[in-house]
Motif scaffolding. Sequence first.
Motif, PDB file in Angstrom:
ATOM      1  N   GLY A 183      49.494 -20.063  20.812  1.00 27.44           N
ATOM      2  CA  GLY A 183      50.053 -21.351  21.225  1.00 27.44           C
ATOM      3  C   GLY A 183      51.303 -21.710  20.449  1.00 27.44           C
ATOM      4  N   ILE A 184      51.309 -21.436  19.142  1.00 30.99           N
ATOM      5  CA  ILE A 184      52.482 -21.722  18.320  1.00 30.99           C
ATOM      6  C   ILE A 184      53.656 -20.865  18.747  1.00 30.99           C
ATOM      7  CG2 ILE A 184      53.431 -21.598  15.988  1.00 30.99           C
ATOM      8  CD1 ILE A 184      50.550 -22.160  14.966  1.00 30.99           C
ATOM      9  N   ALA A 185      53.422 -19.552  18.888  1.00 31.71           N
ATOM     10  CA  ALA A 185      54.503 -18.631  19.222  1.00 31.71           C
ATOM     11  C   ALA A 185      55.093 -18.921  20.593  1.00 31.71           C
ATOM     12  CB  ALA A 185      53.997 -17.186  19.155  1.00 31.71           C
ATOM     13  N   SER A 186      54.242 -19.318  21.540  1.00 30.11           N
ATOM     14  CA  SER A 186      54.719 -19.580  22.900  1.00 30.11           C
ATOM     15  C   SER A 186      55.378 -20.945  23.042  1.00 30.11           C
ATOM     16  CB  SER A 186      53.551 -19.487  23.884  1.00 30.11           C
ATOM     17  OG  SER A 186      52.625 -20.547  23.666  1.00 30.11           O
ATOM     18  N   GLY A 187      55.196 -21.818  22.033  1.00 28.97           N
ATOM     19  CA  GLY A 187      55.754 -23.163  22.111  1.00 28.97           C
ATOM     20  C   GLY A 187      54.824 -24.161  22.771  1.00 28.97           C
ATOM     21  N   MET A 188      53.633 -23.712  23.199  1.00 29.65           N
ATOM     22  CA  MET A 188      52.698 -24.619  23.856  1.00 29.65           C
ATOM     23  C   MET A 188      51.981 -25.524  22.863  1.00 29.65           C
ATOM     24  SD  MET A 188      50.990 -22.417  26.945  1.00 29.65           S
ATOM     25  CE  MET A 188      50.324 -23.939  27.608  1.00 29.65           C
ATOM     26  N   LEU A 189      51.897 -25.086  21.600  1.00 31.65           N
ATOM     27  CA  LEU A 189      51.263 -25.897  20.571  1.00 31.65           C
ATOM     28  C   LEU A 189      52.344 -26.394  19.621  1.00 31.65           C
ATOM     29  CD1 LEU A 189      48.750 -27.036  19.185  1.00 31.65           C
ATOM     30  CD2 LEU A 189      48.527 -24.865  17.950  1.00 31.65           C
ATOM     31  N   GLN A 190      52.661 -27.664  19.695  1.00 28.39           N
ATOM     32  CA  GLN A 190      53.666 -28.269  18.824  1.00 28.39           C
ATOM     33  C   GLN A 190      52.971 -28.743  17.554  1.00 28.39           C
ATOM     34  OE1 GLN A 190      56.941 -28.183  19.512  1.00 28.39           O
ATOM     35  NE2 GLN A 190      56.356 -27.027  21.342  1.00 28.39           N
ATOM     36  N   ALA A 191      52.968 -27.898  16.557  1.00 26.03           N
ATOM     37  CA  ALA A 191      52.245 -28.198  15.332  1.00 26.03           C
ATOM     38  C   ALA A 191      53.170 -28.097  14.134  1.00 26.03           C
ATOM     39  CB  ALA A 191      51.066 -27.229  15.175  1.00 26.03           C
ATOM     40  N   ASP A 192      52.765 -28.740  13.048  1.00 28.21           N
ATOM     41  CA  ASP A 192      53.506 -28.710  11.793  1.00 28.21           C
ATOM     42  C   ASP A 192      52.945 -27.586  10.934  1.00 28.21           C
ATOM     43  OD1 ASP A 192      54.594 -29.122   9.291  1.00 28.21           O
ATOM     44  OD2 ASP A 192      54.421 -31.299   9.381  1.00 28.21           O
ATOM     45  N   PRO A 193      53.800 -26.742  10.367  1.00 31.62           N
ATOM     46  CA  PRO A 193      53.292 -25.678   9.481  1.00 31.62           C
ATOM     47  C   PRO A 193      52.390 -26.198   8.374  1.00 31.62           C
ATOM     48  CG  PRO A 193      55.609 -25.306   9.957  1.00 31.62           C
ATOM     49  CD  PRO A 193      55.265 -26.649  10.535  1.00 31.62           C
ATOM     50  N   ARG A 194      52.632 -27.454   7.933  1.00 29.45           N
ATOM     51  CA  ARG A 194      51.814 -28.006   6.859  1.00 29.45           C
ATOM     52  C   ARG A 194      50.366 -28.217   7.291  1.00 29.45           C
ATOM     53  NH1 ARG A 194      56.079 -26.980   5.033  1.00 29.45           N
ATOM     54  NH2 ARG A 194      54.826 -25.106   4.942  1.00 29.45           N
ATOM     55  N   SER A 195      50.116 -28.146   8.598  1.00 29.04           N
ATOM     56  CA  SER A 195      48.729 -28.244   9.076  1.00 29.04           C
ATOM     57  C   SER A 195      47.974 -26.946   8.807  1.00 29.04           C
ATOM     58  CB  SER A 195      48.700 -28.543  10.576  1.00 29.04           C
ATOM     59  OG  SER A 195      49.333 -29.775  10.868  1.00 29.04           O
ATOM     60  N   PHE A 196      48.717 -25.884   8.449  1.00 28.81           N
ATOM     61  CA  PHE A 196      48.101 -24.585   8.277  1.00 28.81           C
ATOM     62  C   PHE A 196      48.227 -24.052   6.852  1.00 28.81           C
ATOM     63  CE2 PHE A 196      49.120 -25.056  12.718  1.00 28.81           C
ATOM     64  CZ  PHE A 196      47.999 -24.546  13.364  1.00 28.81           C
ATOM     65  N   TYR A 197      49.340 -24.351   6.176  1.00 25.08           N
ATOM     66  CA  TYR A 197      49.519 -23.845   4.822  1.00 25.08           C
ATOM     67  C   TYR A 197      50.467 -24.766   4.068  1.00 25.08           C
ATOM     68  CZ  TYR A 197      53.175 -21.645   7.676  1.00 25.08           C
ATOM     69  OH  TYR A 197      54.168 -21.414   8.602  1.00 25.08           O
ATOM     70  N   THR A 198      50.359 -24.737   2.725  1.00 26.63           N
ATOM     71  CA  THR A 198      51.171 -25.599   1.881  1.00 26.63           C
ATOM     72  C   THR A 198      52.569 -25.021   1.705  1.00 26.63           C
ATOM     73  OG1 THR A 198      50.528 -24.499  -0.170  1.00 26.63           O
ATOM     74  CG2 THR A 198      49.072 -26.250   0.629  1.00 26.63           C
ATOM     75  N   VAL A 199      53.444 -25.827   1.133  1.00 23.06           N
ATOM     76  CA  VAL A 199      54.803 -25.357   0.836  1.00 23.06           C
ATOM     77  C   VAL A 199      54.763 -24.185  -0.135  1.00 23.06           C
ATOM     78  CG1 VAL A 199      57.005 -25.999  -0.211  1.00 23.06           C
ATOM     79  CG2 VAL A 199      55.823 -27.627   1.271  1.00 23.06           C
ATOM     80  N   GLU A 200      53.897 -24.282  -1.152  1.00 21.42           N
ATOM     81  CA  GLU A 200      53.785 -23.198  -2.133  1.00 21.42           C
ATOM     82  C   GLU A 200      53.288 -21.913  -1.468  1.00 21.42           C
ATOM     83  OE1 GLU A 200      51.459 -22.134  -6.328  1.00 21.42           O
ATOM     84  OE2 GLU A 200      51.252 -24.115  -5.392  1.00 21.42           O
ATOM     85  N   GLU A 201      52.286 -22.047  -0.591  1.00 23.89           N
ATOM     86  CA  GLU A 201      51.764 -20.864   0.102  1.00 23.89           C
ATOM     87  C   GLU A 201      52.833 -20.261   1.013  1.00 23.89           C
ATOM     88  OE1 GLU A 201      46.989 -21.863   0.458  1.00 23.89           O
ATOM     89  OE2 GLU A 201      48.390 -22.742   1.901  1.00 23.89           O
ATOM     90  N   GLU A 202      53.618 -21.102   1.643  1.00 22.97           N
ATOM     91  CA  GLU A 202      54.678 -20.604   2.510  1.00 22.97           C
ATOM     92  C   GLU A 202      55.709 -19.817   1.697  1.00 22.97           C
ATOM     93  OE1 GLU A 202      57.649 -22.141   6.051  1.00 22.97           O
ATOM     94  OE2 GLU A 202      56.797 -23.604   4.669  1.00 22.97           O
ATOM     95  N   SER A 203      56.019 -20.286   0.509  1.00 24.50           N
ATOM     96  CA  SER A 203      56.970 -19.582  -0.343  1.00 24.50           C
ATOM     97  C   SER A 203      56.435 -18.210  -0.745  1.00 24.50           C
ATOM     98  CB  SER A 203      57.275 -20.412  -1.593  1.00 24.50           C
ATOM     99  OG  SER A 203      57.884 -21.641  -1.252  1.00 24.50           O
ATOM    100  N   GLN A 204      55.144 -18.165  -1.052  1.00 21.51           N
ATOM    101  CA  GLN A 204      54.530 -16.892  -1.426  1.00 21.51           C
ATOM    102  C   GLN A 204      54.542 -15.913  -0.242  1.00 21.51           C
ATOM    103  OE1 GLN A 204      50.619 -17.438  -3.158  1.00 21.51           O
ATOM    104  NE2 GLN A 204      51.274 -19.245  -4.296  1.00 21.51           N
ATOM    105  N   ILE A 205      54.236 -16.413   0.946  1.00 23.57           N
ATOM    106  CA  ILE A 205      54.224 -15.556   2.133  1.00 23.57           C
ATOM    107  C   ILE A 205      55.631 -15.057   2.432  1.00 23.57           C
ATOM    108  CG2 ILE A 205      53.706 -15.436   4.599  1.00 23.57           C
ATOM    109  CD1 ILE A 205      51.645 -17.677   4.148  1.00 23.57           C
ATOM    110  N   GLN A 206      56.610 -15.957   2.333  1.00 28.21           N
ATOM    111  CA  GLN A 206      58.000 -15.571   2.608  1.00 28.21           C
ATOM    112  C   GLN A 206      58.449 -14.454   1.668  1.00 28.21           C
ATOM    113  OE1 GLN A 206      60.101 -19.283   2.246  1.00 28.21           O
ATOM    114  NE2 GLN A 206      60.129 -19.634   4.461  1.00 28.21           N
ATOM    115  N   ALA A 207      58.100 -14.570   0.393  1.00 30.96           N
ATOM    116  CA  ALA A 207      58.511 -13.568  -0.589  1.00 30.96           C
ATOM    117  C   ALA A 207      57.881 -12.212  -0.272  1.00 30.96           C
ATOM    118  CB  ALA A 207      58.112 -14.024  -1.991  1.00 30.96           C
ATOM    119  N   ALA A 208      56.597 -12.231   0.095  1.00 27.04           N
ATOM    120  CA  ALA A 208      55.917 -10.976   0.420  1.00 27.04           C
ATOM    121  C   ALA A 208      56.429 -10.399   1.729  1.00 27.04           C
ATOM    122  CB  ALA A 208      54.409 -11.197   0.486  1.00 27.04           C
ATOM    123  N   ALA A 209      56.691 -11.279   2.705  1.00 27.75           N
ATOM    124  CA  ALA A 209      57.173 -10.820   4.011  1.00 27.75           C
ATOM    125  C   ALA A 209      58.566 -10.219   3.924  1.00 27.75           C
ATOM    126  CB  ALA A 209      57.162 -11.979   5.011  1.00 27.75           C
ATOM    127  N   ALA A 210      59.367 -10.691   2.970  1.00 30.86           N
ATOM    128  CA  ALA A 210      60.708 -10.140   2.805  1.00 30.86           C
ATOM    129  C   ALA A 210      60.653  -8.666   2.433  1.00 30.86           C
ATOM    130  CB  ALA A 210      61.463 -10.923   1.730  1.00 30.86           C
TER     131      ALA A 210
END
Length: 288
Positions: A228-255
Amino acid sequence: CGANTEKVRKWYHDQLSTYGIGKDTPREEWAVLGRQLIRLGYIDTSEDSFQTVSLSQKGLATLMNREQVLLTRIPVAAASKKSRTRAGSIACDEALFTELRALRKRLADERGVPPYVVFGDTSLRHMCRSYPQSERDFLAIPGVGSQKLTDYGATFLSAIGEWLQSNERQTFPDEAPPPPPPKMKTEGGVNVSALESLRLFADGKSVQQIADQRNLSRGTISQHLAQGIASGMLQADPRSFYTVEEESQIQAAAAEHGYERLGPLHEALGGRITYDKLHAYRAFQQRK
């Protein structure tokens, strides 16, 4: 198949809900079906000596979309014969095949592993059909991944190159590709089952509550929300799923590891970030 072995008991596989549900089908038939799933790209095999299997991205997408997969079921007697002749049915340069088998045996003996751990016959026969001359060509061979390219690529490419210096290159008819499986009806790129999960999430229910209500796994619901998120059908806030700190950790690993395959990303993060959050992160990156 319901095996009652020490390893099955050690890892409590006999306590899984799916334990033994396929015991009415001989193991040989399951082996044939498994090889078809690998050949069609729904399952990946590990490159280590354990030869474990896991879902590929194609396989995961097929499950998420509940697509139909058509396979050939062969009676047990024919399955046993098929397992012995399947690789041999791939037309190739038989003389080169003999050379590469000998090379494979030498490498396997040096490493103290069975020859199939280096490469299976199917991979060797495809090498002897297409005569790869570059790393890119070598990676296109079935059963060759980045690790095997690193471990064996130069050796096999060199052997094939030397062969072509004194032997004529042969040509073979193309193998017919398998037909694509029919897709389940979707709406906006999201299947019907996922739409129900999105509706419940919009009503304020948590992932676990939706899983309990629908009698589905938590992972399946997470994948529905990711659709739903990827298709745009679910308009959600990333903060509903993970924190800012967790997002930073994921971004670093994904890079470093990318986010196309979540297993390596999850491992790189030391298991600290759940797959629920990784599915959501990837979906936000892919959002239309």
